[in-house]
Design an enzyme around this catalytic site. Structure first.
Site, PDB file in Angstrom:
ATOM      1  N   ASP A 161      28.998  28.645  69.731  1.00  0.00           N
ATOM      2  CA  ASP A 161      30.383  29.042  69.906  1.00  0.00           C
ATOM      3  C   ASP A 161      30.482  30.411  70.577  1.00  0.00           C
ATOM      4  OD1 ASP A 161      33.201  28.349  69.132  1.00  0.00           O
ATOM      5  OD2 ASP A 161      33.028  30.346  68.282  1.00  0.00           O
ATOM      6  N   THR A 186      36.424  29.040  74.774  1.00  0.00           N
ATOM      7  CA  THR A 186      36.062  30.457  74.798  1.00  0.00           C
ATOM      8  C   THR A 186      34.927  30.735  75.781  1.00  0.00           C
ATOM      9  OG1 THR A 186      34.670  30.055  72.880  1.00  0.00           O
ATOM     10  CG2 THR A 186      36.799  31.023  72.479  1.00  0.00           C
ATOM     11  N   THR A 187      33.889  29.908  75.749  1.00  0.00           N
ATOM     12  CA  THR A 187      32.771  30.143  76.650  1.00  0.00           C
ATOM     13  C   THR A 187      33.248  30.037  78.099  1.00  0.00           C
ATOM     14  OG1 THR A 187      31.404  29.083  74.992  1.00  0.00           O
ATOM     15  CG2 THR A 187      30.378  29.517  77.104  1.00  0.00           C
ATOM     16  N   ASP A 194      37.488  24.080  66.700  1.00  0.00           N
ATOM     17  CA  ASP A 194      37.675  23.803  68.127  1.00  0.00           C
ATOM     18  C   ASP A 194      38.485  22.528  68.319  1.00  0.00           C
ATOM     19  OD1 ASP A 194      36.202  25.993  68.709  1.00  0.00           O
ATOM     20  OD2 ASP A 194      34.642  24.971  69.860  1.00  0.00           O
TER      21      ASP A 194
END
Ligand code: ADP
Ligand code: MG
Length: 545
Positions: A66, A99-100, A397
């Site tokens: 994450d 997010t990544t 997520d």
């Protein structure tokens, strides 16, 4: 050290020991830091991305894929680095997934801006171009996106499953199970406000309990309380419960000041105690008269009151947290009351079952089988704490992705497809814009290709061939092609079933470009007392390939 010169006269404006970097150097430093951070998490992107093991000073280990978690655990010190970490935090907070991607795109935009700066293109031109490109990209997103609603359960499950894709939570069937649970939870809690669906994610609680394995994770249509039934004489289980939520103490208030009661005879004492008992008994009577057979009290319940409640066959718990009271109210439809005067059936909530159960060694009260609960709980199980924690992040997520899809009502194709589609449109748009700004818009388009490129790399494809093939397919018309990481080839993402909410993509572009613009605008870094202003400590600067 910092000084400005005017007419040859030196003026010191900063305290001794301050560190200052100006102009181009400031920009370059910030860009290098941002890029280094993005490079550090890039390899985790996608289902074939790698995990990171993070060890803190205490030796505690976190294993995750994450982006937000990795960046948080990295304890980044550099101010520009912190700004990049903010992207992940914003993304996590706003949508809970992507997010990544957001950080990786930001890193690539930063890298592209060095190239532009090298060509003597001014930072403000780059900023203008990036801003323009972001706006255009979002327009394209809405143009391409397809509709999705709460009733499209199958599609939502696919989308939830894709968002969990890169987290190791067991086999494909486990992901399917979790996706089902998440979609059920989110669609259950969704409420229609002015014709639009909103989901308050606070009302989807995850309760983690070690033991069993992830496949035993389940959805509780209601609330789990970390509480015992208050009295051993009370029932431990009640079907068709009628629940009173009471924000009032079942106790006789102790006098505030040091009051003294003079009792002169044993009779007086008895009658005094009787009086107290009667007050409590009356309170219990009122509760019972309303029809309630379960009581959750936000305050205390006196021994005497407990005794009477038990005698009447009422299941009760005391000192329930305010936040849990709210959840109980949302789940059961009960009203939280602070007086017992007019407590009536209409104030009571309903649940198919209220039961005290032992789980992983703890007594908990399950308030479940509620009819139309607007607050639910996911009971997350797993063999070890590492597994449970990663499952929780995966579920978070998936909740984010499902919520995003329902709230925006739109989805796009993943696997780098949407990024390729936007890039191709942007290239055409750049030509229309012309001037120097077009170079920045083109750079932006190329930066977006970092997503399919990284995905291709993650599954062992030749990234140059992959991008060439994708560019070709996306060049002329809208195409559904992206990277199928399981088959290691370019494929139709509609067929493979890789779909993602528009909201995740939109937020990622917005937060990435916002931070990049902010970093580009800085031409002066002033750090007091020798705080870090150079390279990020201990971390490679990332090879700018
Ligand atoms: P993020 O933190 O950005 O969500 P992830 O590691 O979850 O990062 O990776 C998301 C990327 O992986 C998205 O671009 C998504 O489209 C892609 N992806 C997810 N599942 C697949 C799949 N089965 N095939 C190809 N790409 C996928
Ligand atoms: Mg994801």
């Amino acid at each position: 050290m910092a000084s400005n010169q005017l007419n040859g006269q030196q003026v010191l404006i900063l305290p001794e020991g301050s560190n200052r970097i100006l102009g181009r150097d400031a920009q370059r430093t910030n860009i290098a830091v941002g890029y280094a951070i993005a490079s550090a998490i890039k390899s985790t992107l996608g289902p074939k991305g790698m995990d990171k093991m993070l060890v803190d000073e205490m030796g505690d280990i976190v294993i995750t894929n994450d982006g937000a978690t990795i960046l948080e655990e990295m304890n980044i010190e550099h101010p520009a680095g912190k700004m990049v970490v903010e992207i992940a935090k914003t993304q996590d907070k706003e949508v809970g997934d992507g997010t990544t991607s957001a950080v990786v795109i930001a890193g690539e935009l930063l890298k592209k801006s060095t190239e532009l700066l090298d060509q003597s293109i001014h930072a403000s031109t780059i900023i203008g171009g990036y801003k323009n490109a972001t706006k255009k990209s979002i327009e394209v997103l809405y143009e391409i996106a397809e509709k999705i609603g709460v009733e499209d359960k199958k599609q939502l499950e696919k989308l939830a499953s894709v968002s969990m894709g890169s987290k190791t939570v067991g086999s494909g069937t486990t992901k399917e199970l979790l996706a089902k649970i998440v979609v059920e939870a989110v669609t259950q809690v969704a409420e229609s406000v002015d014709g639009k669906f909103v989901v308050d994610k606070d009302y989807i609680k995850q309760e983690k309990k070690q033991g069993n394995d992830v496949t035993q994770t389940s959805l509780i249509r209601g609330v789990i309380l970390d509480k015992d039934v208050v009295h051993s004489g009370m029932p431990k289980s009640i079907e068709n419960a009628k629940i009173a939520l009471i924000d009032l103490a079942f106790e006789i208030a102790k006098p505030e000041t040091d009051a003294r009661i003079n009792i002169t005879s044993p009779d007086q004492l008895t009658s005094f105690l009787d009086q107290e008992e009667k007050i409590l008994k009356d309170m219990v009577e009122k509760v019972v008269a309303s029809g309630a057979n379960v009581v959750f009290c936000q305050k205390g319940i006196d021994d005497v009151a407990q005794h009477y409640l038990a005698k009447k066959g009422v299941l009760a718990a005391r000192r329930v947290k305010k936040s849990d009271m709210d959840k109980l109210s949302k789940a059961t439809g009960a009203k939280i009351v602070s007086t017992l005067e007019d407590l009536a059936d209409k104030d009571l909530g309903r649940a198919g079952l209220v039961e005290e159960r032992k789980i992983a060694g703890d007594q908990m009260i399950f308030v479940e089988k509620c009819k139309d609960p607007k607050s639910v709980t996911i009971l997350v199980r797993g063999g070890t704490s590492h597994v449970i924690d990663e499952a929780e992040r995966a579920i978070t997520d998936a909740i984010g992705a499902t919520t995003g899809a329902i709230e925006e009502g739109r989805y796009v194709l993943g696997g780098g497809c949407i990024e390729m589609a936007i890039a191709s449109r942007l290239r055409k748009y750049a030509v229309e814009v012309g001037g120097r700004e077009q170079l920045a818009i083109q750079a932006y388009a190329e930066a977006l290709e970092v997503i399919p490129r990284t995905l291709a790399e993650s599954c062992g494809m030749d990234k140059i061939d992959a991008i060439a093939e994708l560019r070709n397919k996306h060049e002329k018309k809208l195409a559904p092609y992206g990277i199928d990481v399981y088959a290691s080839k370019v494929a139709d993402m509609k067929v493979v079933g890789v779909i993602e909410p528009l909201k995740v993509k939109k937020q990622a572009l917005q937060s990435a470009s916002e931070v990049v613009e902010m970093l580009l605008r800085i031409d002066d870094i002033i750090a007091s007392r020798g705080k870090p202003s150079g390279a990020p400590g201990g971390m490679g600067m990332g090879d700018m390939e």
